[in-house]
Design a protein around this motif. Structure first.
Motif, mmCIF file in Angstrom:
data_model
loop_
_atom_site.group_PDB
_atom_site.id
_atom_site.type_symbol
_atom_site.label_atom_id
_atom_site.label_comp_id
_atom_site.label_asym_id
_atom_site.label_seq_id
_atom_site.Cartn_x
_atom_site.Cartn_y
_atom_site.Cartn_z
ATOM 1 N N GLN A 163 0.853 -1.187 0.000
ATOM 2 C CA GLN A 163 0.000 0.000 0.000
ATOM 3 C C GLN A 163 0.893 1.243 0.000
ATOM 4 O O GLN A 163 1.846 1.318 0.778
ATOM 5 C CB GLN A 163 -0.880 -0.020 1.259
ATOM 6 N N GLY A 164 0.595 2.172 -0.902
ATOM 7 C CA GLY A 164 1.386 3.400 -0.952
ATOM 8 C C GLY A 164 2.655 3.281 -1.778
ATOM 9 O O GLY A 164 3.421 4.238 -1.895
ATOM 10 N N LYS A 195 1.347 2.194 -6.976
ATOM 11 C CA LYS A 195 0.731 1.390 -8.052
ATOM 12 C C LYS A 195 -0.172 2.245 -8.932
ATOM 13 O O LYS A 195 -0.062 2.261 -10.154
ATOM 14 C CB LYS A 195 -0.110 0.242 -7.463
ATOM 15 N N GLY A 196 -1.086 2.968 -8.294
ATOM 16 C CA GLY A 196 -2.040 3.793 -9.051
ATOM 17 C C GLY A 196 -1.311 4.897 -9.820
ATOM 18 O O GLY A 196 -1.630 5.177 -10.975
ATOM 19 N N THR A 197 -0.315 5.502 -9.172
ATOM 20 C CA THR A 197 0.437 6.597 -9.801
ATOM 21 C C THR A 197 1.140 6.098 -11.065
ATOM 22 O O THR A 197 1.050 6.706 -12.136
ATOM 23 C CB THR A 197 1.485 7.136 -8.793
ATOM 24 N N GLY A 254 -9.776 -4.116 5.212
ATOM 25 C CA GLY A 254 -9.846 -5.556 4.901
ATOM 26 C C GLY A 254 -10.038 -5.774 3.404
ATOM 27 O O GLY A 254 -10.397 -4.845 2.673
ATOM 28 N N GLY A 291 -3.522 -3.708 -8.287
ATOM 29 C CA GLY A 291 -4.068 -4.252 -7.037
ATOM 30 C C GLY A 291 -4.968 -5.462 -7.229
ATOM 31 O O GLY A 291 -5.741 -5.793 -6.334
ATOM 32 N N ARG A 312 -4.829 -10.290 -5.601
ATOM 33 C CA ARG A 312 -4.095 -10.086 -4.348
ATOM 34 C C ARG A 312 -3.955 -11.349 -3.524
ATOM 35 O O ARG A 312 -3.302 -11.322 -2.482
ATOM 36 C CB ARG A 312 -4.814 -9.063 -3.469
ATOM 37 N N GLN A 316 -8.009 -15.279 -5.999
ATOM 38 C CA GLN A 316 -8.228 -14.366 -7.125
ATOM 39 C C GLN A 316 -7.354 -14.754 -8.323
ATOM 40 O O GLN A 316 -7.794 -14.719 -9.462
ATOM 41 C CB GLN A 316 -7.925 -12.923 -6.698
ATOM 42 N N ARG A 347 -1.114 11.479 1.336
ATOM 43 C CA ARG A 347 -1.938 11.339 0.120
ATOM 44 C C ARG A 347 -3.251 12.103 0.260
ATOM 45 O O ARG A 347 -3.889 12.107 1.301
ATOM 46 C CB ARG A 347 -2.252 9.862 -0.126
ATOM 47 N N TYR A 401 -2.996 12.836 -5.308
ATOM 48 C CA TYR A 401 -1.901 13.799 -5.110
ATOM 49 C C TYR A 401 -1.134 13.430 -3.850
ATOM 50 O O TYR A 401 -1.582 12.592 -3.061
ATOM 51 C CB TYR A 401 -2.464 15.227 -4.944
ATOM 52 N N ARG A 461 -3.876 -3.301 6.193
ATOM 53 C CA ARG A 461 -3.659 -3.528 4.752
ATOM 54 C C ARG A 461 -2.251 -4.083 4.496
ATOM 55 O O ARG A 461 -2.069 -4.989 3.686
ATOM 56 C CB ARG A 461 -3.883 -2.220 3.980
ATOM 57 N N GLN A 465 12.314 5.712 -4.883
ATOM 58 C CA GLN A 465 12.792 6.874 -5.641
ATOM 59 C C GLN A 465 11.622 7.791 -6.022
ATOM 60 O O GLN A 465 10.465 7.394 -5.932
ATOM 61 C CB GLN A 465 13.483 6.389 -6.908
HETATM 62 P P1 AP5 Z 1 -0.582 5.596 -4.881
HETATM 63 O O1 AP5 Z 1 -0.172 5.566 -6.316
HETATM 64 O O2 AP5 Z 1 -1.963 6.033 -4.543
HETATM 65 O O3 AP5 Z 1 -0.217 4.196 -4.190
HETATM 66 P P2 AP5 Z 1 -0.876 2.751 -4.322
HETATM 67 O O4 AP5 Z 1 0.248 1.777 -4.347
HETATM 68 O O5 AP5 Z 1 -1.848 2.717 -5.451
HETATM 69 O O6 AP5 Z 1 -1.527 2.650 -2.887
HETATM 70 P P3 AP5 Z 1 -3.005 2.319 -2.399
HETATM 71 O O7 AP5 Z 1 -3.037 2.725 -0.951
HETATM 72 O O8 AP5 Z 1 -4.048 2.946 -3.294
HETATM 73 O O9 AP5 Z 1 -3.039 0.800 -2.501
HETATM 74 P P4 AP5 Z 1 -4.060 -0.077 -1.766
HETATM 75 O O10 AP5 Z 1 -3.756 -1.401 -2.311
HETATM 76 O O11 AP5 Z 1 -4.023 0.033 -0.292
HETATM 77 O O12 AP5 Z 1 -5.452 0.568 -2.119
HETATM 78 P P5 AP5 Z 1 -6.508 0.230 -3.222
HETATM 79 O O13 AP5 Z 1 -7.193 1.496 -3.573
HETATM 80 O O14 AP5 Z 1 -5.920 -0.577 -4.302
HETATM 81 O O15 AP5 Z 1 0.487 6.504 -4.097
HETATM 82 C C1 AP5 Z 1 0.359 6.729 -2.712
HETATM 83 C C2 AP5 Z 1 0.780 8.173 -2.380
HETATM 84 O O16 AP5 Z 1 2.181 8.320 -2.587
HETATM 85 C C3 AP5 Z 1 0.119 9.224 -3.278
HETATM 86 O O17 AP5 Z 1 -0.094 10.377 -2.508
HETATM 87 C C4 AP5 Z 1 1.159 9.498 -4.377
HETATM 88 O O18 AP5 Z 1 1.057 10.818 -4.894
HETATM 89 C C5 AP5 Z 1 2.462 9.277 -3.624
HETATM 90 N N1 AP5 Z 1 3.525 8.671 -4.415
HETATM 91 C C6 AP5 Z 1 3.403 7.676 -5.347
HETATM 92 N N2 AP5 Z 1 4.618 7.332 -5.826
HETATM 93 C C7 AP5 Z 1 5.516 8.112 -5.169
HETATM 94 C C8 AP5 Z 1 6.949 8.216 -5.227
HETATM 95 N N3 AP5 Z 1 7.686 7.445 -6.025
HETATM 96 N N4 AP5 Z 1 7.544 9.134 -4.414
HETATM 97 C C9 AP5 Z 1 6.814 9.922 -3.580
HETATM 98 N N5 AP5 Z 1 5.464 9.870 -3.487
HETATM 99 C C10 AP5 Z 1 4.820 8.967 -4.274
HETATM 100 O O19 AP5 Z 1 -7.502 -0.723 -2.407
HETATM 101 C C11 AP5 Z 1 -8.289 -0.175 -1.346
HETATM 102 C C12 AP5 Z 1 -9.196 -1.247 -0.771
HETATM 103 O O20 AP5 Z 1 -10.035 -1.802 -1.806
HETATM 104 C C13 AP5 Z 1 -8.486 -2.476 -0.173
HETATM 105 O O21 AP5 Z 1 -8.014 -2.235 1.145
HETATM 106 C C14 AP5 Z 1 -9.646 -3.479 -0.199
HETATM 107 O O22 AP5 Z 1 -10.600 -3.201 0.785
HETATM 108 C C15 AP5 Z 1 -10.265 -3.189 -1.570
HETATM 109 N N6 AP5 Z 1 -9.570 -3.968 -2.613
HETATM 110 C C16 AP5 Z 1 -8.742 -3.480 -3.563
HETATM 111 N N7 AP5 Z 1 -8.258 -4.470 -4.335
HETATM 112 C C17 AP5 Z 1 -8.806 -5.618 -3.846
HETATM 113 C C18 AP5 Z 1 -8.675 -6.986 -4.194
HETATM 114 N N8 AP5 Z 1 -7.890 -7.379 -5.223
HETATM 115 N N9 AP5 Z 1 -9.368 -7.906 -3.477
HETATM 116 C C19 AP5 Z 1 -10.184 -7.533 -2.450
HETATM 117 N N10 AP5 Z 1 -10.339 -6.244 -2.047
HETATM 118 C C20 AP5 Z 1 -9.651 -5.295 -2.746
#
Ligand code: AP5
Length: 220
Positions: free
Chosen positions: A12-13, A16-18, A60, A86, A89, A93, A123, A132, A166, A194
Motif C-alpha cells: 500500500q502506498g 501502483k495507481g500513480t 480488509g 491491485g 491479491r 483471485q 496522500r 496527489y 492492509r 525513488q
Molecule cells: P498511490 O499511487 O496512490 O499508491 P498505491 O500503491 O496505489 O496505494 P493504495 O493505498 O491505493 O493501494 P491499496 O492497495 O491500499 O489501495 P486500493 O485502492 O488498491 O500513491 C500513494 C501516495 O504516494 C500518493 O499520494 C502518491 O502521490 C504518492 N507517491 C506515489 N509514488 C511516489 C513516489 N515514487 N515518491 C513519492 N510519493 C509517491 O484498495 C483499497 C481497498 O479496496 C483495499 O483495502 C480493499 O478493501 C479493496 N480492494 C482493492 N483491491 C482488492 C482486491 N484485489 N481484493 C479484495 N479487495 C480489494
C-alpha cells in the motif's frame, strides 16, 4: 501483435495507481483498479457498495467472489489490453483470473512498510479518484484537484490502524501469491523509494527488454 496484460502490485502506498496512470497513457490501454471500482460502488450507494463499506474502511479485503465478479466483467471487455492495479491479491483471485484474463507481465513496486506509511499520510484524493501527495506531487491550487476542481481529502482507509491491517494482508496473502506467480509470468521489480519520474523510467527501461513490449512502447 501481443496485447499488454499487465498486473502491477506492491505494498500500500508503493505508487501502483500513480505508475499505472502513466503507463496507461503511454501504452493507450485502460487501467483498472478494484479499489477504485469498489469505491465507486460505495459512492453510488449500490447494494454491493453498502455491503463492502465497513470492510473497505477498516482496510480488509473484499470477498473474492465479489472482487472476481467485478474484475471479470471489466477485463473481458478490454480487447486492446489492460493494466490492472491491485488485482489479483491472493490465491482465491489469481487462480480464477488465469482462466478468464491471464496476465503476461507482473510489475512489482518494492517499498518498506515505514516508507509506505509515511507516503499514505500525505496522500490526498478527489471524489473522482485523482491522486496527489502534499509534498511529492501537490496540486497547483491547494486543496483542489487540478483536473476537475473538486476538493481533496484523505481516504477513509488511510488511517494508521487500517494501513497496518492492509500491510499485514499484503505480507501474509499477497506475497505468497507473488511467489506462486514466479516462473508463470515475467516479473519486473523496481525500487519504489525513488521519486515518481525515476520509478517510471526504471519500469520503462526494464519493460523495453521484453521484445514484444519494446516495439509497443516505441510506437506510442
Ligand atoms: P498511490 O499511487 O496512490 O499508491 P498505491 O500503491 O496505489 O496505494 P493504495 O493505498 O491505493 O493501494 P491499496 O492497495 O491500499 O489501495 P486500493 O485502492 O488498491 O500513491 C500513494 C501516495 O504516494 C500518493 O499520494 C502518491 O502521490 C504518492 N507517491 C506515489 N509514488 C511516489 C513516489 N515514487 N515518491 C513519492 N510519493 C509517491 O484498495 C483499497 C481497498 O479496496 C483495499 O483495502 C480493499 O478493501 C479493496 N480492494 C482493492 N483491491 C482488492 C482486491 N484485489 N481484493 C479484495 N479487495 C480489494
Amino acid at each position: 501483435m501481443i496485447t499488454p496484460r499487465i498486473v502491477i502490485l506492491g505494498p500500500q502506498g508503493a505508487g501502483k495507481g500513480t505508475q499505472a496512470g502513466r503507463l496507461k497513457r503511454r501504452l493507450r490501454i485502460p487501467h483498472f483498479s478494484p479499489g477504485e471500482l469498489l469505491r465507486r460502488e460505495m459512492a453510488k450507494g449500490t447494494p454491493l457498495g453498502k455491503k463492502i463499506t465497513e470492510t473497505m474502511n477498516a482496510g480488509g479485503l473484499i470477498k473474492d467472489r465479489d472482487t472476481n465478479a467485478v474484475m471479470r466483467r471489466v477485463l473481458r471487455q478490454a480487447k486492446t489490453g489492460w493494466i490492472c492495479d491491485g488485482y489479483p491479491r491472493r490465491m482465491g483471485q489469481v487462480v480464477p483470473m488465469f482462466r478468464f484474463a491471464r496476465p503476461n507481465i507482473l510489475l512489482l513496486l518494492d517499498i518498506t512498510d515505514q516508507a509506505a506509511i509515511r507516503r499514505l499520510s500525505g496522500r490526498r484524493v478527489c471524489a473522482r479518484g485523482h491522486v496527489y501527495h502534499l509534498q511529492h506531487d501537490p496540486p497547483e491550487h491547494r486543496g483542489r484537484c487540478d483536473r476537475d476542481g473538486l476538493p481533496l481529502k484523505q481516504r477513509d482507509d488511510d488511517t494508521p490502524k487500517a494501513i497496518r491491517k492492509r500491510l499485514h494482508i499484503y505480507h501474509h496473502e499477497t506475497e505468497p501469491m507473488i511467489k506462486w506467480l514466479q516462473g508463470k509470468v515475467p516479473i519486473i521489480s523496481v525500487d519504489a523509494h525513488q521519486p515518481i519520474p525515476a520509478v517510471y523510467r526504471n519500469l520503462l527501461k526494464q519493460m523495453k527488454r521484453l521484445p514484444w513490449l519494446s516495439s509497443r512502447l516505441r510506437s506510442n
